[in-house]
Design an enzyme around this catalytic site. Structure first.
Site, mmCIF file in Angstrom:
data_model
loop_
_atom_site.group_PDB
_atom_site.id
_atom_site.type_symbol
_atom_site.label_atom_id
_atom_site.label_comp_id
_atom_site.label_asym_id
_atom_site.label_seq_id
_atom_site.Cartn_x
_atom_site.Cartn_y
_atom_site.Cartn_z
ATOM 1 C CE1 TYR A 1 -3.963 2.219 0.917
ATOM 2 C CE2 TYR A 1 -2.555 3.295 2.561
ATOM 3 C CZ TYR A 1 -3.581 3.283 1.564
ATOM 4 O OH TYR A 1 -4.776 4.118 1.712
ATOM 5 C CE LYS B 1 -3.555 4.806 -1.521
ATOM 6 N NZ LYS B 1 -4.624 5.465 -2.277
HETATM 7 P P1 NAP Z 1 -13.332 2.236 1.104
HETATM 8 O O1 NAP Z 1 -14.309 2.833 1.969
HETATM 9 O O2 NAP Z 1 -12.781 1.028 1.170
HETATM 10 O O3 NAP Z 1 -13.899 2.756 -0.485
HETATM 11 C C1 NAP Z 1 -13.235 2.053 -1.439
HETATM 12 C C2 NAP Z 1 -13.860 2.576 -2.817
HETATM 13 O O4 NAP Z 1 -13.089 2.165 -3.834
HETATM 14 C C3 NAP Z 1 -15.359 1.778 -2.873
HETATM 15 O O5 NAP Z 1 -16.094 2.885 -3.598
HETATM 16 C C4 NAP Z 1 -14.884 0.675 -3.759
HETATM 17 O O6 NAP Z 1 -15.984 -0.010 -4.645
HETATM 18 C C5 NAP Z 1 -13.680 1.465 -4.838
HETATM 19 N N1 NAP Z 1 -12.956 0.574 -5.712
HETATM 20 C C6 NAP Z 1 -12.044 -0.560 -5.056
HETATM 21 N N2 NAP Z 1 -11.709 -1.142 -6.074
HETATM 22 C C7 NAP Z 1 -12.042 -0.699 -7.131
HETATM 23 C C8 NAP Z 1 -11.618 -0.906 -8.491
HETATM 24 N N3 NAP Z 1 -10.794 -1.993 -8.925
HETATM 25 N N4 NAP Z 1 -12.109 -0.071 -9.315
HETATM 26 C C9 NAP Z 1 -13.032 0.794 -9.205
HETATM 27 N N5 NAP Z 1 -13.501 1.276 -8.031
HETATM 28 C C10 NAP Z 1 -12.701 0.325 -6.737
HETATM 29 O O7 NAP Z 1 -11.997 3.227 1.043
HETATM 30 P P2 NAP Z 1 -11.763 4.779 1.530
HETATM 31 O O8 NAP Z 1 -11.460 4.755 2.966
HETATM 32 O O9 NAP Z 1 -12.993 5.613 1.325
HETATM 33 O O10 NAP Z 1 -10.529 5.408 0.844
HETATM 34 C C11 NAP Z 1 -10.601 5.784 -0.412
HETATM 35 C C12 NAP Z 1 -9.243 6.395 -0.873
HETATM 36 O O11 NAP Z 1 -8.496 7.119 0.216
HETATM 37 C C13 NAP Z 1 -8.341 5.127 -1.093
HETATM 38 O O12 NAP Z 1 -7.525 5.252 -2.181
HETATM 39 C C14 NAP Z 1 -7.572 4.841 0.223
HETATM 40 O O13 NAP Z 1 -6.369 4.455 -0.117
HETATM 41 C C15 NAP Z 1 -7.127 6.477 0.418
HETATM 42 N N6 NAP Z 1 -7.177 6.482 1.906
HETATM 43 C C16 NAP Z 1 -8.083 6.249 2.826
HETATM 44 C C17 NAP Z 1 -7.519 6.577 4.271
HETATM 45 C C18 NAP Z 1 -8.665 6.103 5.097
HETATM 46 O O14 NAP Z 1 -8.145 6.445 6.405
HETATM 47 N N7 NAP Z 1 -9.701 5.683 5.089
HETATM 48 C C19 NAP Z 1 -6.455 7.353 4.583
HETATM 49 C C20 NAP Z 1 -5.469 7.469 3.332
HETATM 50 C C21 NAP Z 1 -5.968 7.403 2.301
HETATM 51 P P3 NAP Z 1 -16.708 -0.989 -4.075
HETATM 52 O O15 NAP Z 1 -17.708 -0.318 -2.979
HETATM 53 O O16 NAP Z 1 -17.602 -1.147 -5.250
HETATM 54 O O17 NAP Z 1 -15.745 -2.118 -3.707
#
Ligand code: NAP
Length: 248
Positions: free
Chosen positions: A156, A160
């Site tokens: 990861y 990133k």
């Molecule tokens: P999340 O709740 O797990 O949601 C992930 C989203 O990505 C969902 O809509 C999922 O769709 C979609 N997705 C997964 N695989 C995909 C693919 N192959 N093609 C198209 N869409 C896909 O994640 P989140 O926490 O909102 O995170 C969003 C972004 O922020 C990510 O890039 C993550 O790495 C980054 N981020 C998050 C955090 C945190 O603390 N949450 C911190 C730093 C960075 P489905 O629902 O259909 O699976």
């Protein structure tokens, strides 16, 4: 004041979490929203309805961001449906955490393909449109983990960190055409992605945050709003930490 009136925005991975938060905030600011999901059709259609109720044009697309071909098809379809693209938000992402000792090759490859290769796929697919109009904003959802590393997340963190190098390179290449490219590095944002972490780990994260709380999808969405709108017209190639001070 509506900051994105009439702007056409593509957000990858917006069926839940941060992407869904961005879609809602952007809709309130007058944007038209094309967003993707991977498998969560129900939540995606619910979000589509919610955005339309807010008065936005909105459409959900099932599309795998890791596929180059699917990304090209998606962008062609969005251009046909919406008539243009002004903003791309590369938000789709997954985790497959493990210590390096136990991390399989597939866990590494899948995370790189969905988190990093997707950014190449989607940026390539919208590039021609943005170049022609000599205007556009690209926002890549990186992570504090890409800046600092994290035990158990070598795959990861690599994905990133790769996004940050990609962001800076694209900012240098496309700046002369008034296309801006920035990254956001969220810290600990409370979504389904972080629900998977055990309570002790979560408490550890919270204790280390100067603002003493996890962030919300809206906290990240508001930073995105700044980077997508003309408020940031002179900002490109940057990584904006949205982390409650975690990396300070
Ligand atoms: P999340 O709740 O797990 O949601 C992930 C989203 O990505 C969902 O809509 C999922 O769709 C979609 N997705 C997964 N695989 C995909 C693919 N192959 N093609 C198209 N869409 C896909 O994640 P989140 O926490 O909102 O995170 C969003 C972004 O922020 C990510 O890039 C993550 O790495 C980054 N981020 C998050 C955090 C945190 O603390 N949450 C911190 C730093 C960075 P489905 O629902 O259909 O699976």
């Amino acid at each position: 004041m509506k900051l994105l009136e009439g702007k056409n925005v593509i957000i990858t991975g917006a069926s839940r979490g941060i992407g869904s938060g961005i879609a809602k905030v952007f809709a309130e600011h007058g944007a038209n929203i094309a967003f993707t999901y991977s498998s969560s059709e129900g939540p995606a259609l619910e979000l589509q309805e919610e955005l339309i109720k807010k008065g936005a044009r909105a459409k959900a697309y099932k599309s795998n961001a890791a596929s180059f071909e699917a990304s090209e098809q998606l962008v062609a379809q969005v251009l046909e449906d919406f008539g243009g693209i002004d903003v791309l938000i590369n938000n789709a992402g997954i985790t497959k955490d493990n210590l390096l000792m136990r991390m399989g090759e597939a866990d590494f490859d899948t995370v790189i393909e969905i988190n990093l290769k997707s950014v190449f796929n989607m940026t390539k697919a919208v590039q021609r449109t943005l170049l022609k109009q000599r205007n556009g904003a690209i926002i890549n959802m990186s992570s504090v983990v890409g800046v600092k590393g994290n035990a158990g997340q070598a795959n990861y963190a690599a994905s990133k960190a790769g996004m940050i190098g990609f962001t800076k390179s694209v900012a240098l290449e496309l700046g002369s055409r008034n296309i801006r490219c920035n990254a956001i590095a969220p810290g600990f944002i409370e979504t389904e992605m972080t629900d998977k972490l055990d309570d002790k780990v979560v408490q550890g994260w919270r204790d280390g945050i100067p603002l003493k709380r996890g962030g919300s999808p809206e906290d990240v969405a508001n930073a995105c709003l700044f980077l997508a709108s003309d408020l940031s017209a002179y900002v490109t190639g940057q990584v904006l930490n949205v982390d409650g001070g975690m990396l300070t």
